[in-house]
Design a protein around this motif. Structure first.
Motif, PDB file in Angstrom:
ATOM      1  N   GLY A 120       0.793  -1.215   0.000  1.00  0.00           N
ATOM      2  CA  GLY A 120       0.000   0.000   0.000  1.00  0.00           C
ATOM      3  C   GLY A 120       0.821   1.257   0.000  1.00  0.00           C
ATOM      4  O   GLY A 120       2.051   1.249   0.095  1.00  0.00           O
ATOM      5  N   SER A 147      -3.725  -8.063  -0.123  1.00  0.00           N
ATOM      6  CA  SER A 147      -4.562  -6.896   0.173  1.00  0.00           C
ATOM      7  C   SER A 147      -3.808  -5.623  -0.191  1.00  0.00           C
ATOM      8  O   SER A 147      -2.575  -5.602  -0.248  1.00  0.00           O
ATOM      9  CB  SER A 147      -4.984  -6.861   1.642  1.00  0.00           C
ATOM     10  N   TYR A 148      -4.575  -4.548  -0.397  1.00  0.00           N
ATOM     11  CA  TYR A 148      -3.994  -3.282  -0.859  1.00  0.00           C
ATOM     12  C   TYR A 148      -4.773  -2.119  -0.277  1.00  0.00           C
ATOM     13  O   TYR A 148      -6.006  -2.141  -0.238  1.00  0.00           O
ATOM     14  CB  TYR A 148      -4.036  -3.223  -2.389  1.00  0.00           C
ATOM     15  N   ASP A 149      -4.032  -1.105   0.167  1.00  0.00           N
ATOM     16  CA  ASP A 149      -4.622   0.157   0.633  1.00  0.00           C
ATOM     17  C   ASP A 149      -3.896   1.286  -0.075  1.00  0.00           C
ATOM     18  O   ASP A 149      -2.725   1.542   0.206  1.00  0.00           O
ATOM     19  CB  ASP A 149      -4.448   0.293   2.146  1.00  0.00           C
ATOM     20  N   VAL A 171      -4.709  -2.737  -7.550  1.00  0.00           N
ATOM     21  CA  VAL A 171      -6.054  -3.257  -7.289  1.00  0.00           C
ATOM     22  C   VAL A 171      -6.241  -4.601  -7.991  1.00  0.00           C
ATOM     23  O   VAL A 171      -6.762  -5.568  -7.418  1.00  0.00           O
ATOM     24  CB  VAL A 171      -7.124  -2.250  -7.769  1.00  0.00           C
ATOM     25  N   SER A 174      -4.970  -7.720  -6.277  1.00  0.00           N
ATOM     26  CA  SER A 174      -5.412  -7.912  -4.902  1.00  0.00           C
ATOM     27  C   SER A 174      -6.699  -8.721  -4.786  1.00  0.00           C
ATOM     28  O   SER A 174      -7.528  -8.750  -5.704  1.00  0.00           O
ATOM     29  CB  SER A 174      -5.619  -6.544  -4.235  1.00  0.00           C
ATOM     30  N   VAL A 177      -9.308  -4.918  -1.140  1.00  0.00           N
ATOM     31  CA  VAL A 177      -8.833  -3.542  -1.214  1.00  0.00           C
ATOM     32  C   VAL A 177      -9.603  -2.713  -0.199  1.00  0.00           C
ATOM     33  O   VAL A 177     -10.831  -2.828  -0.097  1.00  0.00           O
ATOM     34  CB  VAL A 177      -9.024  -2.943  -2.619  1.00  0.00           C
ATOM     35  N   TRP A 200     -13.721  -1.624  -9.493  1.00  0.00           N
ATOM     36  CA  TRP A 200     -12.583  -2.331  -8.900  1.00  0.00           C
ATOM     37  C   TRP A 200     -12.896  -3.813  -8.731  1.00  0.00           C
ATOM     38  O   TRP A 200     -12.030  -4.660  -8.967  1.00  0.00           O
ATOM     39  CB  TRP A 200     -12.211  -1.698  -7.567  1.00  0.00           C
ATOM     40  N   PRO A 205     -10.449  -7.937  -7.308  1.00  0.00           N
ATOM     41  CA  PRO A 205     -10.671  -8.204  -5.889  1.00  0.00           C
ATOM     42  C   PRO A 205     -12.036  -8.838  -5.620  1.00  0.00           C
ATOM     43  O   PRO A 205     -13.011  -8.581  -6.338  1.00  0.00           O
ATOM     44  CB  PRO A 205     -10.606  -6.809  -5.238  1.00  0.00           C
ATOM     45  N   VAL A 208     -14.154  -5.004  -1.738  1.00  0.00           N
ATOM     46  CA  VAL A 208     -13.636  -3.638  -1.639  1.00  0.00           C
ATOM     47  C   VAL A 208     -14.316  -2.982  -0.440  1.00  0.00           C
ATOM     48  O   VAL A 208     -15.546  -2.989  -0.338  1.00  0.00           O
ATOM     49  CB  VAL A 208     -13.920  -2.824  -2.915  1.00  0.00           C
TER      50      VAL A 208
END
Length: 308
Positions: A120, A147-149, A171, A174, A177, A200, A205, A208
């Motif tokens: 992230g 996971s992603y931020d 994104v 992942s 998110v 997204w 993902p 989200v």
């Protein structure tokens, strides 16, 4: 095998409040997530950069004290620990002025593998180091969930037209998110969060999650929308609140056995009651964090007490 590998930057947050001396705090969104996971009892490694300087010593000691294994560019030539001046307004809301360079060299993956990779913020999109981050994720993604931020920092993201494709590439890598409404407003001006979440989800993902500060959070998935109510708190400041939310989300999913490549399909098919329970746990962790200064997430005992 470690439970978690977090990849991204550490930042020394120099907290500035009118009429008080500057106070440095260990920070950086990925580092905060790693610290929060370790505080919750998870085996966690952080792949990062730290300079051979007082800020690097402060952050390294802070992370290791919680049990985080610190990997990567540590004290190498030309590596300086990033800093951010964090200015708090009268409501405890934070604004940032950064001095950050992200030049992570190509690195190997931890021996034994990991169940989950989190990336992230600046480290995921700022070159040249972001290329090393993407390589790590690509090497581990078969056996690990991701996971992603985006944790958008406009001063460091460059032009929006260049930043958006880099964010969207992360994104697409992942399974989960999390983004704030402020992140989405900068990335996609004028678009409603449900529209962005739908796009997204189509990119890859399974879930989200969009946070709305003191107004709670909403999870979007194949099951539809699940709203998480805010948890009241007396706010000291908001530093690290989103990172604490992220750590507690991942901790909850680990408790449910939903992390790791073999669990990818089940993670993407979470039923509404499960998502609601995850959001409640995450919001409760964030409420503890905002109730005290700095990025100071709860440990497992504190979170359990707050949930009770």
């Amino acid at each position: 095998m470690s439970d978690f590998l977090v990849v991204g930057e550490c930042v020394a947050d120099i907290v500035r409040v009118a009429g008080r001396p500057d106070v440095p705090h260990p920070g950086g969104s990925p580092a905060n997530v790693a610290y929060g996971l370790a505080r919750l009892g998870r085996r966690t490694a952080l792949l990062t950069q730290l300079g051979d300087d007082p800020a690097g010593e402060l952050i390294g000691a802070h992370l290791r004290a919680a049990g985080v294994e610190v990997l990567g560019d540590l004290g190498g030539p030309g590596v300086a620990t990033p800093t951010a001046v964090v200015t708090l307004d009268g409501r405890g809301q934070a604004s940032y002025d950064f001095d950050v360079r992200w030049t992570l060299r190509p690195v190997g993956t931890p021996p034994g593998g990991v169940r989950h990779v989190h990336l992230g913020s600046i480290g995921a999109v700022t070159e040249p180091g972001a290329a090393a981050v993407r390589d790590v994720v690509a090497a581990l993604r078969h056996g690990a969930t991701v996971s992603y931020d985006p944790n958008v920092r406009p001063a460091l993201m460059g032009p929006r037209a260049e930043a958006v494709p880099r964010v969207e590439a992360c994104v697409a890598l992942s399974d989960l998110v999390k983004a704030s409404d402020e992140d989405l407003a900068w990335l996609y001006p004028g678009e409603a969060p449900p529209q962005v979440a739908e796009r997204w989800l189509a990119a890859g993902p399974g879930t989200v999650v969009v946070t709305f500060g003191g107004e709670g959070a909403v999870a979007y998935s194949a099951a539809g929308e699940v709203r998480g109510a805010p948890v009241p708190a007396k706010v000291a400041d908001t530093v690290g609140a989103g990172d604490s939310f992220m750590s507690a989300t991942l901790d909850a999913l680990a408790d449910l056995g939903l992390l790791g490549g073999p669990s990818r399909a089940r993670l993407a098919a979470l039923p509404e009651p499960t998502l609601a329970a995850v959001l409640r746990r995450a919001a409760t962790a964030a409420s503890v964090t905002v109730s005290r200064p700095g990025a100071n997430p709860p440990d497992l005992t504190e979170l359990s007490a707050a949930l009770a």
